[in-house]
Design an enzyme around this catalytic site. Structure first.
Site, mmCIF file in Angstrom:
data_model
loop_
_atom_site.group_PDB
_atom_site.id
_atom_site.type_symbol
_atom_site.label_atom_id
_atom_site.label_comp_id
_atom_site.label_asym_id
_atom_site.label_seq_id
_atom_site.Cartn_x
_atom_site.Cartn_y
_atom_site.Cartn_z
ATOM 1 N N ASP A 104 0.811 -1.218 0.000
ATOM 2 C CA ASP A 104 0.000 0.000 0.000
ATOM 3 C C ASP A 104 0.844 1.268 0.000
ATOM 4 O O ASP A 104 1.996 1.255 0.442
ATOM 5 C CB ASP A 104 -0.893 0.025 1.266
ATOM 6 C CG ASP A 104 -2.138 -0.811 1.105
ATOM 7 O OD1 ASP A 104 -2.992 -0.752 2.001
ATOM 8 O OD2 ASP A 104 -2.237 -1.532 0.094
ATOM 9 N N HIS A 256 3.817 -2.280 3.316
ATOM 10 C CA HIS A 256 3.838 -0.902 2.825
ATOM 11 C C HIS A 256 5.149 -0.633 2.122
ATOM 12 O O HIS A 256 6.222 -0.975 2.637
ATOM 13 C CB HIS A 256 3.682 0.099 3.976
ATOM 14 C CG HIS A 256 2.335 0.061 4.597
ATOM 15 N ND1 HIS A 256 1.975 -0.844 5.554
ATOM 16 C CD2 HIS A 256 1.240 0.820 4.354
ATOM 17 C CE1 HIS A 256 0.713 -0.630 5.899
ATOM 18 N NE2 HIS A 256 0.251 0.371 5.187
#
Lengths: 742, 100
Positions: A104, A256
């Site tokens: 993400d 991430h």
């Protein structure tokens, strides 16, 4: 003292002009339009820049504890891939022994390439949920991502919690990101993951409508099975452990690749991949997982097409608009740092100038006001005062009156530049009335102020000439103070202290501040540095021989006072500032007249500087001026005003996008510095402080006006247009005057 | 020096600058327009919407039969970009898209 606007505006205007071919100082429409368009573009750039830099924060839940009563149980208990086939919400799980790596908040220019390198090394694909603002800023990374066979999904444009936003905002965020993707990599996607989401059981009544709306439009929402929580940076082993699903189950795993320091993620990823492979897991993308679940062939190292099934090629309007967006972002990414450099330049110039002014002004004041200070033996011989006049019927009598009271012996030469209102007659009558026997009135055809001054210089009988304007008023002691510096044989010219008489209007007060602080403080500095660029037309004194040697007042520029001053410097003369020689002048009373005056001054100064550009490479005093004086003048009178509005622009930008209070404080600090300087200047000149109240507004308004005037002059200089005050052709009056003895 | 400094009586510089000014102005306008359109999401509807040609999706629309080209309809009709060769997404939902 009253004047009509017409006489003020045309005071310097020669009439032998071909008006049809000339251009006025008035703003021309094309320039105004262009300026407005540039401002529009600049505003767009700054707005875009602020919008793009909206913080991408940590991936924590924003809303907690909301009910999920309206979310279907099948979804809450279901797998992480949510589709709305046929209007019905269906979830799909990741097959057993399969991992769908999801990343993400990307793309990030530092971390994403490293993630890609790890994925490449282990030959596993991943699904990246990208934030649109980052996509538009780093399109190259996205291209690499897609080319390597990874899948891409939307993570909104500004990383905002969509459950708080209205329909329009949701749609905009998604569409903008699709456009960014189209521009960056030529694709659009059908995958979506909301910021601040996690497992499906965390969907609540606020976020469910968002998923439903997007699902009905065809988006597949992707959630998380196991969260590595790598953004918390808990350590590599914890990341690996938390990311591991239980019991050989399949999982959509959250990592991430942006939004902070991600070195732990980079370190954890290889370990994780090796660990899961050792357990017999395979890696795939979200589309790969979907395909497997639906009974498609197991995509073992499957074709790229299958793994990127969620991608659609972008074509036509979408593609071009996307590319245009990415290009526009690139422009903004370059413009704002460039403007910041400009801001630094002007900041240094402004602060440096103030520091120099304070130091040098103080030194000048103390030096010249010391009791023992003197220029040499007192100058007592008579001097010539030249008064060029064009239609000055209101003022000429006052001017002569003030000269009648002069304490120094003078002869007055009124040069009537072809006036049509009887200026000569009024002057003669006034002189007779005042009993002045030292006044000569010289009439000439209307050829302009420089020619009038030259006429006066030629006709003058003494070796020192004082030049003033037709509407300037002297104090009794002015001439005496003004000519004392000539006791020093090196001094070739003296600048007096021009004061604004009409200082009780708004514009008058602004100019009063400017004259006291800007001009006079500057003059002290330039005096000591021996590079004064301009002697005010209202009050200046010259050695007649110096003027004649330099060729007299020239018509090459609109600022003949600047021109002759620079010429004197180059000839080796010293030009000094005499603060005690005061003259009272009426400054322009309306914005239009002020604009017109400043436009002339700034254009004329640029002409003069360009005319004398040879001094940059000369030797001797000419070179000194060229290499010391001219750069200073260019820096303070051209560069600084052009960049000064950046102070205001960036203050507004920072107030909106960065920090309201800090930006305001910084702006006030700059204002504070200027106020201090002005107060000091006022003190040196012993003016009343109350005018300083106008300063904040004056600084703000002046900054904008001066910048516009300067750009306007630059453009005029570049286009080679002729202003209405400039003569079309030179007459025999101009040029080397006959050498008449003094 | 021939005439005042900077003055170009032939008007040549003026023409060149006029052209540059036009380009610059057009560029600024285009820039602002692009950003405005991109911000509002105009010019194209990018919803991918299910592209089953049998009206399976709630919004309907024979997206799968649409010709290639993202010159989508104005907002309202979910056209989206065209599908590539039928992918797994368009396989009829015979497969149990079951929860769990």
């Amino acid at each position: 003292m009253t004047t009509t606007t017409s006489s003020r505006g045309r005071r310097r205007a020669p009439s032998r002009i071909e008006r049809a071919a000339g251009r006025a100082a008035a703003l021309q429409k094309p320039r105004v339009i262009l300026a407005a368009l540039l401002l529009l573009a600049l505003t767009s750039v700054l707005l875009l820049d602020g919008y793009l830099r909206a913080e991408v924060g940590g991936d924590q839940r924003v809303r907690t504890g909301a009910s999920s009563s309206e979310v279907p149980d099948a979804v809450l208990d279901g797998g992480p891939i949510l589709t709305f086939r046929g209007g019905r919400a269906t979830t799909v799980s990741v097959p057993d022994k399969t991992i769908a790596l999801t990343f993400d908040d990307g793309p990030d220019p530092t971390w994403t390439p490293r993630v890609l390198a790890v994925l490449e090394k282990y030959d596993v694909p991943g699904t990246f949920f990208l934030v649109g603002s980052m996509v538009s800023r780093y399109p190259g990374v996205v291209r690499d991502l897609v080319r390597q066979g990874n899948e891409v999904g939307i993570h909104t444009f500004t990383h905002v919690d969509l459950s708080y936003q209205g329909d329009a905002r949701v749609r905009r965020e998604i569409t903008q990101t699709q456009l960014a993707l189209a521009g960056a990599a030529g694709i659009t996607t059908t995958l979506f993951r909301a910021p601040y989401s996690s497992q499906t059981d965390a969907i609540d009544n606020y976020s469910w409508p968002v998923y439903r709306t997007l699902g009905e439009e065809g988006y597949t929402s992707v959630f998380v099975d196991t969260d590595s929580d790598d953004w918390k940076r808990p350590g590599v082993s914890k990341i690996v452990r938390w990311a591991t699903p239980e019991d050989g189950e399949g999982a959509s795993v959250l990592f991430h690749d942006a939004g902070g320091e991600r070195s732990q993620t980079i370190a954890a990823l290889p370990k994780y991949i090796e660990k899961m492979k050792a357990k017999g897991y395979t890696f795939t993308t979200v589309s790969g997982a979907l395909e497997e679940q639906r009974g498609g062939a197991r995509a073992v190292g499957g074709t790229t097409g299958r793994l990127q099934a969620a991608h659609r090629p972008a074509t036509g309007v979408t593609l071009y608009e996307g590319k245009a967006l990415v290009a526009a972002v690139a422009v903004a990414e370059w413009t704002v740092p460039a403007l910041s450099v400009g801001l630094v330049v002007v900041g240094v110039a402004v602060l440096g100038r103030f520091a120099m002014m304070l130091v040098l002004a103080r030194r000048h004041h103390r030096q010249r006001n010391r009791r023992r200070f003197s220029w040499g033996p007192a100058v007592t011989r008579p001097v010539s005062v030249i008064v060029p006049a064009y239609n000055e019927k209101e003022c000429i009598a006052h001017t002569l009156e003030s000269l009648a009271r002069s304490t120094h012996p003078i002869e007055v030469l009124v040069v009537d530049d072809g006036s049509t209102d009887g200026t000569s007659q009024i002057a003669r009558a006034a002189a007779d009335r005042l009993g002045m026997r030292n006044v000569r009135i010289v009439r000439q055809e209307n050829v302009g102020k420089p020619a009038a001054l030259n006429n006066g210089v030629r006709s003058a009988r003494h070796d020192i000439v004082v030049m003033m304007d037709g509407d300037t008023v002297f104090e009794p002691d002015t001439v005496r103070q003004l000519v004392q510096p000539f006791a020093d044989p090196r001094v070739g010219a003296v600048a007096g202290n021009a004061k604004v008489g009409n200082r009780d209007t708004l514009i008058g007060a602004w100019q009063h501040i400017e004259y006291v602080m800007g001009f006079n403080l500057d003059r002290r500095m330039y005096d000591l540095l021996r590079c004064m660029p301009t002697i005010p037309g209202a009050i200046g004194a010259f050695r007649r021989e110096a003027v004649l040697e330099a060729g007299g007042m020239s018509e090459d520029t609109l600022a003949e006072d600047t021109d002759i001053t620079i010429a004197l410097h180059r000839a080796g003369w010293q030009v000094v500032y005499e603060e005690h020689a005061r003259a009272w002048t009426e400054a322009p009373g309306s914005l239009k007249q002020l604009w017109s005056q400043r436009y002339r001054w700034s254009y004329g100064t640029m002409q003069a500087l360009w005319k004398h550009r040879g001094s940059l490479t000369d030797k001797g005093p000419s070179g000194r001026f060229g290499r010391v004086g001219m750069p200073l003048v260019v820096l303070f009178q051209v560069v600084t005003p052009v960049f000064a509005p950046l102070i205001d622009v960036f203050t507004v930008y920072s107030m909106v996008f960065v920090d309201l209070r800090a930006a305001l404080l910084a702006w006030l600090a700059v204002l504070g510095v200027q106020l201090l300087c002005a107060a000091y200047a006022f003190r040196l000149d012993r003016e009343m402080y109350r005018y300083l109240l106008m300063m904040p507004l004056q600084q703000l308004a002046y900054r904008q006006m001066m910048y516009l005037v300067l750009i306007h002059s630059c453009v005029t200089a570049l286009t080679g247009g002729r202003l209405r005050w400039q003569k079309l052709e030179r007459t025999g009056e101009v040029g080397t005057p006959a050498g008449v003895g003094s | 020096m021939e005439g005042p400094v900077f003055v170009d009586t032939s008007g040549r510089r003026s023409k060149v600058l006029r052209r540059i000014g036009l380009l610059l102005g057009a560029g600024c306008l285009a820039y602002a327009a692009v950003l405005g359109a991109a911000f509002m999401g105009w010019g194209t509807d990018l919803a991918p919407s299910s592209l089953l040609p049998f009206g399976d999706s709630a919004r309907g629309g024979p997206g799968g039969l649409r010709p290639a080209g993202g010159y989508g309809d104005p907002a309202g009709r979910p056209s989206g970009a065209p599908t590539a060769a039928p992918t797994s997404d368009t396989v009829p939902t015979a497969a149990p898209a079951a929860a769990d």
